[in-house]
Scaffold this motif. Structure first.
Motif, mmCIF file in Angstrom:
data_model
loop_
_atom_site.group_PDB
_atom_site.id
_atom_site.type_symbol
_atom_site.label_atom_id
_atom_site.label_comp_id
_atom_site.label_asym_id
_atom_site.label_seq_id
_atom_site.Cartn_x
_atom_site.Cartn_y
_atom_site.Cartn_z
ATOM 1 N N ARG A 69 20.779 39.125 -14.411
ATOM 2 C CA ARG A 69 21.643 37.959 -14.655
ATOM 3 C C ARG A 69 21.102 37.217 -15.871
ATOM 4 N NH1 ARG A 69 24.777 33.920 -11.538
ATOM 5 N NH2 ARG A 69 24.680 31.990 -12.741
ATOM 6 N N THR A 70 21.844 37.199 -16.944
ATOM 7 C CA THR A 70 21.378 36.552 -18.170
ATOM 8 C C THR A 70 21.706 35.067 -18.206
ATOM 9 O OG1 THR A 70 23.424 37.198 -19.315
ATOM 10 C CG2 THR A 70 21.533 38.691 -19.488
ATOM 11 N N GLU A 71 22.688 34.637 -17.394
ATOM 12 C CA GLU A 71 23.054 33.226 -17.373
ATOM 13 C C GLU A 71 22.061 32.430 -16.520
ATOM 14 O OE1 GLU A 71 24.980 35.600 -16.133
ATOM 15 O OE2 GLU A 71 26.562 35.900 -17.628
ATOM 16 N N PRO A 72 21.843 31.158 -16.856
ATOM 17 C CA PRO A 72 20.990 30.326 -16.011
ATOM 18 C C PRO A 72 21.572 30.214 -14.606
ATOM 19 C CG PRO A 72 21.387 29.266 -18.131
ATOM 20 C CD PRO A 72 22.316 30.439 -18.049
ATOM 21 N N CYS A 128 21.324 34.739 -6.222
ATOM 22 C CA CYS A 128 21.356 35.522 -7.455
ATOM 23 C C CYS A 128 22.016 36.876 -7.238
ATOM 24 C CB CYS A 128 19.939 35.698 -7.988
ATOM 25 S SG CYS A 128 19.847 35.942 -9.784
ATOM 26 N N SER A 169 17.228 34.583 -17.099
ATOM 27 C CA SER A 169 17.219 33.430 -17.998
ATOM 28 C C SER A 169 15.962 32.594 -17.793
ATOM 29 C CB SER A 169 18.457 32.556 -17.758
ATOM 30 O OG SER A 169 18.375 31.355 -18.514
ATOM 31 N N GLN A 209 15.770 29.621 -18.720
ATOM 32 C CA GLN A 209 16.198 28.228 -18.609
ATOM 33 C C GLN A 209 16.145 27.717 -17.167
ATOM 34 O OE1 GLN A 209 19.835 27.261 -20.789
ATOM 35 N NE2 GLN A 209 19.580 29.105 -22.045
ATOM 36 N N THR A 210 16.172 28.633 -16.215
ATOM 37 C CA THR A 210 16.043 28.258 -14.802
ATOM 38 C C THR A 210 14.987 29.149 -14.164
ATOM 39 O OG1 THR A 210 17.969 29.669 -14.333
ATOM 40 C CG2 THR A 210 18.352 27.286 -14.467
ATOM 41 N N GLN A 260 12.555 31.739 -12.422
ATOM 42 C CA GLN A 260 12.509 33.199 -12.281
ATOM 43 C C GLN A 260 11.612 33.596 -11.115
ATOM 44 O OE1 GLN A 260 11.732 34.013 -16.681
ATOM 45 N NE2 GLN A 260 13.127 35.695 -16.171
#
Length: 216
Positions: free
Chosen positions: A34-37, A72, A79, A81-82, A84
């Motif tokens: 998943r590349t989106e945050p 997820c 990402s 940004q959030t 992992q």
């Protein structure tokens, strides 16, 4: 069934290094990324991602139950940004355990996205009653690959509830009554696993801060 079936299995402590990739067989198939945050659907951004080892692993239910978590699906959170930090979810059945072991091996050999940290595994009961011996034996494979393994029992009431009806667990919530409806409180085992998970994340964060301070 509402019996408490909590179990934790430490490998080498939260935040330990991965196993030597040379000692781990890579899986034949890898999970998507998943590349989106991750979405922020509550008051605060999620602190852990629930990644399903297979379809029907219960990621949406677990993410609903635990307010600090995000669903997820069957993808790694890619990402930065959030969060992992990951909990791998699977059903306590042979196909579920095999899929779970594949995801854990994928992480150990380094084919999961950089930055992903597998905190542990949550195994949800596939049916009420006793777990068959072959399933119990293969569970040991997962335990050898995971830092923590938690169990969630079978809860009949889930069959008749919409996801939005389920109560949520937040850190420092009081222990629910044993026979509370799922619309009023999370089950006892869900509360206990949620508390253990938050404690594990807190220890990991503290250890990371201490390591960063020692390197300055």
């Amino acid at each position: 069934m509402h019996a408490l079936t909590l179990r934790a299995h430490p490998l080498a402590g939260i935040g330990s290094r991965r196993l030597d990739p040379a000692t781990v067989s890579p899986p034949d198939r890898v999970a998507s990324i998943r590349t989106e945050p991750l979405p922020t659907t509550r008051a605060h951004p999620p602190v852990v991602a629930i990644v399903g080892a297979h379809g029907g692993a219960g990621t949406s239910t677990l993410a609903r139950w635990w307010a600090p978590a995000a669903d997820c699906g069957q993808s790694w959170p890619g990402s930065v940004q959030t969060t992992q930090r990951v909990v791998v979810a699977a059903r306590l059945c042979l196909p579920g355990l095999v899929a779970c072991a594949d995801r854990l091996r994928e992480w150990h050999v380094g084919t999961a996205p950089g930055g992903v940290e597998v905190v542990g595994v949550v195994l949800s009961a596939a049916r009420p009653g006793r777990v068959p011996a072959p399933v119990r034996r293969y569970r040991a494979v997962v335990e050898d690959l995971a830092e923590q393994v938690w169990d969630i029992g079978w809860h009949d009431e889930l069959i008749e509830r919409e996801l939005a009806e389920l109560a949520e667990f937040s850190p420092f919530d009081p222990v629910p009554q044993r026979r509370a409806r799922l619309t009023q409180a999370v089950p006892l085992d869900v509360h206990h696993v949620g508390s253990e998970l938050i404690d594990a994340l807190a220890r990991a964060t503290k250890k990371l801060i201490e390591q960063q301070d020692s390197e300055r």
